[in-house]
Design a protein around this motif. Structure first.
Motif, PDB file in Angstrom:
ATOM      1  N   ALA A 110       0.804  -1.106   0.368  1.00  0.00           N
ATOM      2  CA  ALA A 110      -0.125   0.167   0.134  1.00  0.00           C
ATOM      3  C   ALA A 110       1.182   1.037  -0.042  1.00  0.00           C
ATOM      4  CB  ALA A 110      -0.631   0.207   1.136  1.00  0.00           C
ATOM      5  N   MET A 111       1.817   1.082   0.529  1.00  0.00           N
ATOM      6  CA  MET A 111       2.437   2.679   0.416  1.00  0.00           C
ATOM      7  C   MET A 111       3.504   2.808  -0.946  1.00  0.00           C
ATOM      8  SD  MET A 111       5.440   2.958   3.248  1.00  0.00           S
ATOM      9  CE  MET A 111       6.360   4.748   3.908  1.00  0.00           C
ATOM     10  N   MET A 112       4.009   1.843  -1.670  1.00  0.00           N
ATOM     11  CA  MET A 112       4.532   1.850  -2.830  1.00  0.00           C
ATOM     12  C   MET A 112       3.365   2.719  -3.491  1.00  0.00           C
ATOM     13  SD  MET A 112       6.920   1.785  -5.245  1.00  0.00           S
ATOM     14  CE  MET A 112       8.450   1.464  -4.493  1.00  0.00           C
ATOM     15  N   ALA A 113       2.169   1.866  -3.373  1.00  0.00           N
ATOM     16  CA  ALA A 113       1.526   2.159  -4.741  1.00  0.00           C
ATOM     17  C   ALA A 113       1.203   3.996  -4.162  1.00  0.00           C
ATOM     18  CB  ALA A 113       0.364   1.593  -4.408  1.00  0.00           C
ATOM     19  N   MET A 114       0.237   3.601  -2.719  1.00  0.00           N
ATOM     20  CA  MET A 114       0.023   5.312  -2.515  1.00  0.00           C
ATOM     21  C   MET A 114       1.770   6.256  -3.184  1.00  0.00           C
ATOM     22  SD  MET A 114      -1.736   5.536   1.424  1.00  0.00           S
ATOM     23  CE  MET A 114      -3.121   4.262   1.258  1.00  0.00           C
TER      24      MET A 114
END
Length: 348
Positions: A110-114
């Motif tokens: 999620a951190m990478m996607a955001m």
């Protein structure tokens, strides 16, 4: 209020929530009092933890968020709530200029996607990569990337990651011309995939870059200390990292078991305590905490979910150092050098 780096912290990320995150922030602040923190998450919980660390004082601000990304949540689901969650809002603080760096111990995917959605990639970078420091027997740690952000990659990805890893090494390890190698199944030039061989050929001829390409390395050579940056795809890199961490735990557990097996071994333990302490310090993942998403238009640092306050403080120091050393500009300068070289070659 500090005038140094402003770190946006997802206070709800990690296995232990605000307690460890804020204790880590207080520890980092004690070492560098110019740090300033924006703490995103449940205000009641954060305020209760801040009360235990009055030294943070005016150096911390709370930004209340009702929503939190779960560790098991899929990135495609999490990204829809980027505007309401503690993780999403911490990353957005970097985008809008309220913070110089973002940090979380939460959901990596999620951190990478955001981060990719909010900050975008640098010009000349196709995909960001996750980089971290690994301990070695040499004089310094090594930088390894990608550690899981991309399960597949092509030749240009490997070349770009080598450039980013070398720039990162110059900042965190203070090495003027880092030794760079590609992870492979052998050191011979004919071994490996076509992508690896093509990337090696490009890097071998890139003498204008501030790095020294030294060919291939194998997984069992990572800790020998004869390389500063190791580049690989995220699938192989993540397996290598988890294997190294598992081996370190195996060694320490085996030694603990051996030293408690008899009275004689317990006596040996007392004599060996200084050496064992050095081993523990060297293998402790908290001393190397702070993986970095390289290739973004902003600084984003991933803390290990299970990190203790020392580990969180180390991750914060990594983020602050990247801000102070202007890492993104250094990566951009190297990418500009590549583009200029290609233009000259095309004109010939």
């Amino acid at each position: 209020m500090g005038t140094g780096p402003r770190i946006a912290v997802d206070a709800m990320g990690g296995d232990s929530g605000p307690a460890v995150i804020i204790a880590g922030a207080a520890r980092a602040h004690k070492r560098r009092s110019d740090l300033h923190f924006l703490l995103f998450g449940d205000e009641t919980q954060i305020r209760a933890e801040l009360a235990k660390h009055p030294s943070l004082g005016d150096s911390a601000e709370i930004v209340h968020c009702d929503d939190v990304i779960a560790a098991t949540e899929k990135p495609t689901q999490a990204i829809r709530r980027a505007k309401t969650t503690s993780l999403g809002r911490a990353i957005n603080a970097v985008k809008v200029g309220d913070a110089d760096a973002a940090l979380s111990g939460g959901n990596t995917g999620a951190m990478m996607a955001m981060s990719k959605l909010a900050l975008r990639t640098l010009s000349g970078i196709d995909r960001p990569a996750l980089a971290a420091l690994l301990p070695t027997l040499g004089d310094n740690d090594l930088v390894m990337l990608d550690l899981g952000a991309n399960t597949e990659c092509d030749t240009q990805n490997l070349v770009q990651w080598a450039v980013m890893g070398a720039a990162y090494s110059r900042v965190v390890l203070d090495i003027e011309k880092p030794r760079v190698k590609l992870l492979n199944i052998g050191t011979e030039e004919l071994k490996g995939t076509e992508q690896l061989k093509e990337a090696a050929a490009i890097l071998r001829s890139a003498e204008y870059l501030r790095m020294r390409f030294d060919g291939f390395t194998e997984g069992d050579k990572l800790a020998r200390g004869n390389v500063d940056v190791v580049v690989t795809d995220g699938f192989s890199g993540n397996i290598a990292l988890k294997t190294a961490e598992g081996t370190a735990r195996f060694v320490t557990d085996l030694l603990r078991r051996a030293f408690t097996s008899s009275l004689r071994s317990k006596a040996g333990f007392m004599l060996s305590k200084p050496a064992l302490h050095m081993l523990k310090v060297h293998l402790d993942p908290n001393n190397h905490n702070g993986a970095v998403f390289l290739g973004l238009n902003g600084v984003v640092v991933k803390s290990h979910g299970g990190a203790d306050e020392k580990g969180v403080a180390n991750a914060i120091r990594v983020a602050a150092r990247m801000v102070r050393e202007d890492l993104i500009r250094k990566i951009t300068d190297d990418l500009t050098s590549i583009a200029a070289h290609r233009s000259r070659m095309a004109a010939q």
